[in-house]
Design a protein around this motif. Structure first.
Motif: not given
Length: 444
Positions: A399-407, A391-394, A434-437, A427-430
């Protein structure tokens, strides 16, 4: 060794504390919780007898000395003669300037002598250049505060409460130095708050108006100088049937507003607003359907916006004419507890072209059917997340411009250490896959 040094050394050998200078001893006494406790030190010795009288901070509280008056109902209390004598004696024994007065007392509904005592105490302190006065007076009748209070040139901070009927305020209010005003459940005559009290505060910067279980809340708050405003009403619609609110505050920078959603916001002048926290909730007893359009429209210049979960539902359901474009909004935090919240988020993203920081209280109710528009969100923080990794991945794919994500993962009652570690690992593996490098991520 001269005589003076000999006497000083002899004194200190017996009582080193008493040999300290008056200003040091007074500072020590000022650390005691109440003025009454400080005054009790006068019995220690002759050296201490009058030290407490040089205080510039006074704290009088009758909560430990309340007595029921025979002629009053069991719910009515008055301050006893001992409390009156103590305050009278203290104020009569001192003539030095007073910096702060804190007065908490109960006054009989029809006890004119007690009301006169309270007025004389306040007047005494106001005449001595007080900079801060905190009044917590409980009086079931009308309590007229002394005119001198409303014409104190030195007063910088004033607090008045609670559940107090003030009656008519003197028309010539003049508080030229007042910067902070806190009003807690105070009943004003119609218009007295804005047209009389606030009008006499030419440099007021911070205003708090709270009303708890009260049915006569001010409908209009207007000031040309106030920069910070906190309004918390937890009462239903007024008994007089009024269901409107007005804010005329062109210099306001910060707003906290908690109230039931109303049917009319007659004037909302908040053109300088930078940050706002809204907690709007529906009133089941309201006669008219709420409409918060004008309130939200008046906040269109805001830079930072916080919406409680219930506010999200209210705005979605009762912003009849739609949202304005928030051209300055860069930081949004909101609680999402239903599909309506996800839809409002999508709408806000569309109406906020500069939004870069998004803080969400969970993402309950999100489905791929609610797609997010193109956006510039760079910082995403999700609080109390309890959904699945899928669900989180979906959601993150929106969001295409993310530079920082905290859950921040919510700990369920049935979770144990192994379960939490598994959730965090998944979640860490996801996020790593899923996110840009270029995007940093954290799971807490």
């Amino acid at each position: 060794m001269d005589a003076k040094r000999f006497v000083l050394r002899s004194c200190c050998s017996r009582d080193s504390i008493s040999c300290l200078p008056d200003e040091v001893l007074s500072t020590i006494l000022s650390l005691l919780p109440t003025t009454k406790q400080a005054a009790s030190t006068s019995i220690l010795s002759k050296r201490w007898r009058y030290l407490f009288t040089v205080f510039d901070t006074l704290d009088f509280d009758d909560s430990d000395t309340q007595v029921k008056k025979d002629s009053e109902p069991t719910t009515s209390y008055v301050f006893p003669e001992s409390f009156k004598n103590f305050v009278d004696r203290f104020l009569l024994q001192t003539t030095h300037p007073i910096n702060k007065l804190s007065l908490q007392c109960h006054v009989g509904k029809d006890d004119d002598p007690q009301k006169a005592c309270v007025s004389s105490w306040i007047t005494n302190v106001a005449n001595r250049g007080a900079r801060e006065i905190d009044l917590r007076i409980k009086d079931k009748g009308i309590h007229y505060l002394p005119p001198r209070l409303f014409a104190t040139e030195t007063l910088v901070k004033l607090t008045i409460g609670t559940k107090l009927y003030l009656g008519t305020i003197p028309p010539n209010v003049s508080l030229p130095s007042l910067k902070t005003l806190f009003i807690d459940t105070v009943f004003f005559e119609y218009g007295d708050l804005c047209c009389v009290l606030l009008a006499g505060c030419p440099v007021l910067e911070e205003l708090t108006v709270h009303h708890h279980n009260f049915t006569a809340t001010p409908h209009t708050i207007a000031s040309r100088t106030v920069k910070r405003l906190s309004v918390h009403y937890d009462s239903p619609i007024d008994v007089d049937g009024c269901s409107f609110m007005s804010f005329d505050m062109p210099e306001l920078v910060y707003l906290e507003y908690s109230h039931c959603a109303l049917s009319e916001y007659r004037q909302v002048n908040l053109e300088s607003l930078v940050e706002a926290k809204l907690d709007l909730y529906p009133d089941k007893n309201a006669g008219e359907r709420p409409d918060v359009t004008d309130l939200i429209m008046g906040m269109r210049n805001v830079h930072i916006l916080h919406l409680s979960p219930v506010s999200v539902d209210v705005i979605y359901c009762y912003c009849r004419d739609g949202l304005p474009v928030f051209n300055n909004l860069v930081n949004l935090s909101m609680g999402i507890t239903s599909k309506r919240g996800c839809k409002l988020l999508a709408y806000l993203l569309k109406q906020s072209p500069k939004l870069e920081t998004l803080i969400i209280q969970d993402i309950c109710g999100y489905t791929p059917a609610v797609s997010m528009p193109l956006n510039k969100v760079k910082m995403l923080h999700i609080l109390d997340y309890h959904g699945t990794a899928l669900e989180l991945e979906t959601f993150l794919l929106e969001f295409d411009c993310l530079v920082m994500v905290q859950v921040d993962v919510r700990e369920a009652v049935e979770d144990n250490v192994i379960t939490l570690q598994t959730k965090r690992r998944d979640l860490m593996m996801l996020l790593g896959a899923s996110l840009s490098s270029k995007c940093q991520f954290k799971v807490t």
